[in-house]
Design an enzyme around this catalytic site. Sequence first.
Site, PDB file in Angstrom:
ATOM      1  N   SER A  19      13.272   5.456   1.753  1.00 55.33           N
ATOM      2  CA  SER A  19      14.227   4.965   2.758  1.00 55.33           C
ATOM      3  C   SER A  19      13.825   3.586   3.291  1.00 55.33           C
ATOM      4  O   SER A  19      14.705   2.780   3.643  1.00 55.33           O
ATOM      5  CB  SER A  19      14.393   5.972   3.898  1.00 55.33           C
ATOM      6  OG  SER A  19      13.237   6.050   4.690  1.00 55.33           O
ATOM      7  N   ASN A  20      12.545   3.279   3.345  1.00 53.14           N
ATOM      8  CA  ASN A  20      12.145   1.927   3.760  1.00 53.14           C
ATOM      9  C   ASN A  20      12.522   0.900   2.700  1.00 53.14           C
ATOM     10  O   ASN A  20      12.991  -0.193   3.025  1.00 53.14           O
ATOM     11  CB  ASN A  20      10.640   1.877   4.063  1.00 53.14           C
ATOM     12  CG  ASN A  20      10.345   2.366   5.467  1.00 53.14           C
ATOM     13  OD1 ASN A  20      10.681   1.708   6.434  1.00 53.14           O
ATOM     14  ND2 ASN A  20       9.753   3.550   5.576  1.00 53.14           N
ATOM     15  N   ARG A  71      -8.611   5.883 -11.509  1.00 53.63           N
ATOM     16  CA  ARG A  71      -7.894   5.062 -10.538  1.00 53.63           C
ATOM     17  C   ARG A  71      -7.871   3.602 -11.001  1.00 53.63           C
ATOM     18  O   ARG A  71      -6.871   2.904 -10.859  1.00 53.63           O
ATOM     19  CB  ARG A  71      -8.639   5.176  -9.197  1.00 53.63           C
ATOM     20  CG  ARG A  71      -7.759   5.058  -7.997  1.00 53.63           C
ATOM     21  CD  ARG A  71      -8.530   5.294  -6.720  1.00 53.63           C
ATOM     22  NE  ARG A  71      -8.567   6.677  -6.276  1.00 53.63           N
ATOM     23  CZ  ARG A  71      -7.552   7.334  -5.743  1.00 53.63           C
ATOM     24  NH1 ARG A  71      -6.376   6.759  -5.587  1.00 53.63           N
ATOM     25  NH2 ARG A  71      -7.674   8.582  -5.368  1.00 53.63           N
ATOM     26  N   MET A  96       2.107   6.421  -2.008  1.00 55.89           N
ATOM     27  CA  MET A  96       1.099   7.377  -1.536  1.00 55.89           C
ATOM     28  C   MET A  96      -0.144   7.428  -2.427  1.00 55.89           C
ATOM     29  O   MET A  96      -0.659   8.506  -2.707  1.00 55.89           O
ATOM     30  CB  MET A  96       1.732   8.779  -1.434  1.00 55.89           C
ATOM     31  CG  MET A  96       2.894   8.867  -0.469  1.00 55.89           C
ATOM     32  SD  MET A  96       2.464   8.360   1.227  1.00 55.89           S
ATOM     33  CE  MET A  96       1.491   9.767   1.731  1.00 55.89           C
ATOM     34  N   ARG A  97      -0.614   6.283  -2.883  1.00 58.28           N
ATOM     35  CA  ARG A  97      -1.863   6.252  -3.642  1.00 58.28           C
ATOM     36  C   ARG A  97      -2.845   5.323  -2.939  1.00 58.28           C
ATOM     37  O   ARG A  97      -2.453   4.265  -2.450  1.00 58.28           O
ATOM     38  CB  ARG A  97      -1.641   5.699  -5.063  1.00 58.28           C
ATOM     39  CG  ARG A  97      -0.679   6.475  -5.906  1.00 58.28           C
ATOM     40  CD  ARG A  97      -1.182   7.811  -6.321  1.00 58.28           C
ATOM     41  NE  ARG A  97      -2.408   7.764  -7.105  1.00 58.28           N
ATOM     42  CZ  ARG A  97      -3.154   8.840  -7.372  1.00 58.28           C
ATOM     43  NH1 ARG A  97      -2.803  10.018  -6.919  1.00 58.28           N
ATOM     44  NH2 ARG A  97      -4.239   8.728  -8.091  1.00 58.28           N
ATOM     45  N   ASN A 113       2.015  -3.146   3.908  1.00 63.97           N
ATOM     46  CA  ASN A 113       2.267  -1.714   4.024  1.00 63.97           C
ATOM     47  C   ASN A 113       2.935  -1.434   5.361  1.00 63.97           C
ATOM     48  O   ASN A 113       2.769  -2.200   6.319  1.00 63.97           O
ATOM     49  CB  ASN A 113       0.934  -0.952   3.961  1.00 63.97           C
ATOM     50  CG  ASN A 113       1.125   0.551   3.997  1.00 63.97           C
ATOM     51  OD1 ASN A 113       2.042   1.092   3.358  1.00 63.97           O
ATOM     52  ND2 ASN A 113       0.284   1.248   4.753  1.00 63.97           N
ATOM     53  N   HIS A 115       3.000   1.597   8.216  1.00 62.75           N
ATOM     54  CA  HIS A 115       2.270   2.804   8.602  1.00 62.75           C
ATOM     55  C   HIS A 115       2.903   3.360   9.875  1.00 62.75           C
ATOM     56  O   HIS A 115       3.144   2.600  10.824  1.00 62.75           O
ATOM     57  CB  HIS A 115       0.788   2.473   8.828  1.00 62.75           C
ATOM     58  CG  HIS A 115      -0.018   3.676   9.183  1.00 62.75           C
ATOM     59  ND1 HIS A 115      -0.354   4.639   8.241  1.00 62.75           N
ATOM     60  CD2 HIS A 115      -0.514   4.107  10.365  1.00 62.75           C
ATOM     61  CE1 HIS A 115      -1.036   5.596   8.839  1.00 62.75           C
ATOM     62  NE2 HIS A 115      -1.143   5.305  10.120  1.00 62.75           N
ATOM     63  N   SER A 142       3.760   0.246  12.318  1.00 62.96           N
ATOM     64  CA  SER A 142       3.144  -1.068  12.142  1.00 62.96           C
ATOM     65  C   SER A 142       3.354  -1.533  10.705  1.00 62.96           C
ATOM     66  O   SER A 142       3.161  -0.753   9.770  1.00 62.96           O
ATOM     67  CB  SER A 142       1.623  -0.995  12.369  1.00 62.96           C
ATOM     68  OG  SER A 142       1.315  -0.394  13.603  1.00 62.96           O
ATOM     69  N   THR A 147      -5.799  -4.314   3.353  1.00 60.82           N
ATOM     70  CA  THR A 147      -7.171  -4.718   3.014  1.00 60.82           C
ATOM     71  C   THR A 147      -7.861  -3.484   2.425  1.00 60.82           C
ATOM     72  O   THR A 147      -7.259  -2.398   2.387  1.00 60.82           O
ATOM     73  CB  THR A 147      -7.928  -5.211   4.268  1.00 60.82           C
ATOM     74  OG1 THR A 147      -7.881  -4.165   5.245  1.00 60.82           O
ATOM     75  CG2 THR A 147      -7.320  -6.473   4.834  1.00 60.82           C
ATOM     76  N   GLU A 149     -10.034  -1.453   3.484  1.00 60.54           N
ATOM     77  CA  GLU A 149     -10.135  -0.290   4.375  1.00 60.54           C
ATOM     78  C   GLU A 149      -8.748   0.303   4.602  1.00 60.54           C
ATOM     79  O   GLU A 149      -7.806  -0.449   4.902  1.00 60.54           O
ATOM     80  CB  GLU A 149     -10.672  -0.733   5.749  1.00 60.54           C
ATOM     81  CG  GLU A 149     -12.114  -1.153   5.757  1.00 60.54           C
ATOM     82  CD  GLU A 149     -13.042   0.043   5.694  1.00 60.54           C
ATOM     83  OE1 GLU A 149     -12.880   0.969   6.502  1.00 60.54           O
ATOM     84  OE2 GLU A 149     -13.907   0.042   4.807  1.00 60.54           O
ATOM     85  N   LEU A 150      -8.628   1.630   4.554  1.00 58.74           N
ATOM     86  CA  LEU A 150      -7.326   2.289   4.706  1.00 58.74           C
ATOM     87  C   LEU A 150      -6.678   1.972   6.074  1.00 58.74           C
ATOM     88  O   LEU A 150      -7.306   2.168   7.114  1.00 58.74           O
ATOM     89  CB  LEU A 150      -7.511   3.807   4.556  1.00 58.74           C
ATOM     90  CG  LEU A 150      -6.219   4.624   4.574  1.00 58.74           C
ATOM     91  CD1 LEU A 150      -5.390   4.368   3.328  1.00 58.74           C
ATOM     92  CD2 LEU A 150      -6.528   6.098   4.729  1.00 58.74           C
ATOM     93  N   ASP A 151      -5.417   1.515   6.036  1.00 58.19           N
ATOM     94  CA  ASP A 151      -4.610   1.265   7.238  1.00 58.19           C
ATOM     95  C   ASP A 151      -5.326   0.362   8.246  1.00 58.19           C
ATOM     96  O   ASP A 151      -5.254   0.579   9.463  1.00 58.19           O
ATOM     97  CB  ASP A 151      -4.229   2.596   7.919  1.00 58.19           C
ATOM     98  CG  ASP A 151      -3.421   3.493   6.998  1.00 58.19           C
ATOM     99  OD1 ASP A 151      -2.665   2.966   6.162  1.00 58.19           O
ATOM    100  OD2 ASP A 151      -3.547   4.719   7.111  1.00 58.19           O
TER     101      ASP A 151
HETATM  102  C1  GRF Z   1       7.254   6.259   6.140  1.00 61.96           C
HETATM  103  O1  GRF Z   1       7.150   7.006   7.312  1.00 61.96           O
HETATM  104  C2  GRF Z   1       6.176   5.213   6.073  1.00 61.96           C
HETATM  105  O2  GRF Z   1       5.809   4.725   7.331  1.00 61.96           O
HETATM  106  C3  GRF Z   1       5.014   5.975   5.481  1.00 61.96           C
HETATM  107  O3  GRF Z   1       5.599   6.860   4.554  1.00 61.96           O
HETATM  108  C4  GRF Z   1       6.961   7.107   4.907  1.00 61.96           C
HETATM  109  C5  GRF Z   1       7.779   6.704   3.718  1.00 61.96           C
HETATM  110  O4  GRF Z   1       9.143   7.011   3.851  1.00 61.96           O
HETATM  111  N1  GRF Z   1       4.067   5.060   4.919  1.00 61.96           N
HETATM  112  P1  GRF Z   1      10.195   6.416   2.819  1.00 61.96           P
HETATM  113  O5  GRF Z   1       9.743   6.831   1.414  1.00 61.96           O
HETATM  114  O6  GRF Z   1      10.220   4.937   2.980  1.00 61.96           O
HETATM  115  O7  GRF Z   1      11.488   7.061   3.183  1.00 61.96           O
END
Ligand code: GRF
Length: 197
Positions: A19-20, A71, A96-97, A113, A115, A142, A147, A149-151
């Site tokens: 959706s983003n 990886r 999600m990796r 990214n 978050h 945000s 970088t 380090e995660l998030d």
């Molecule tokens: C969102 O909440 C984003 O902040 C997080 O994962 C979700 C992804 O949603 N990183 P979509 O796939 O963009 O709908």
Amino acid sequence: MTEPRSKARLVILISGRGSNMRSIVEAASKNELAVDIAAVISNRPDAAGLEFAQQAGINTEVIDHKQFDSRERFDSAMAEAIDAYQPDFVILAGFMRILTADFVEHYSGRLLNIHPSLLPKFKGLHTHERAIEAGETEHGASVHFVTAELDDGPVILQARVPVLPDDDADTLAARVLEQEHLLYPAAIQKLVSQQTE
Ligand code: GRF
């Protein structure tokens, strides 16, 4: 001599719903965001967002992480696919990796990214549950540079929402997501306009 590009090029990485990604595509098609979307790449063949991107006429690719035995190999296949599009920015949108340090370094300053928390609060997963459990009255999302380090990278823009007394993780996530869809295009536009100043 090559002509200067009129618009920044994006490659968007997704793993699921997308959706983003969709909000970025729609902002670009309404000219609220001055970018060309060169490709949407998913690490999951079943990512729902792929269909939307295909229907919008965007190049899509699947690089299935399960087909790689490390990886490092997966990340280098991703980088090869991404670089073929010569993007100015690589946009993680629900991707999600965990990425290797080499990959992150390769895209230093152009890997973004989103978050779902007000970083530096609540890095990692289950941010909405954790914000409610912590008794926060405010939560949000945000957009940040990635970088190693995660998030953890520098924040570009944030959006804030209230946490209401009756909220559960789902209602809070929905309120945050609505803001994410405005925030990501705005953060990208901020960078793109800095680039052309
Ligand atoms: C969102 O909440 C984003 O902040 C997080 O994962 C979700 C992804 O949603 N990183 P979509 O796939 O963009 O709908």
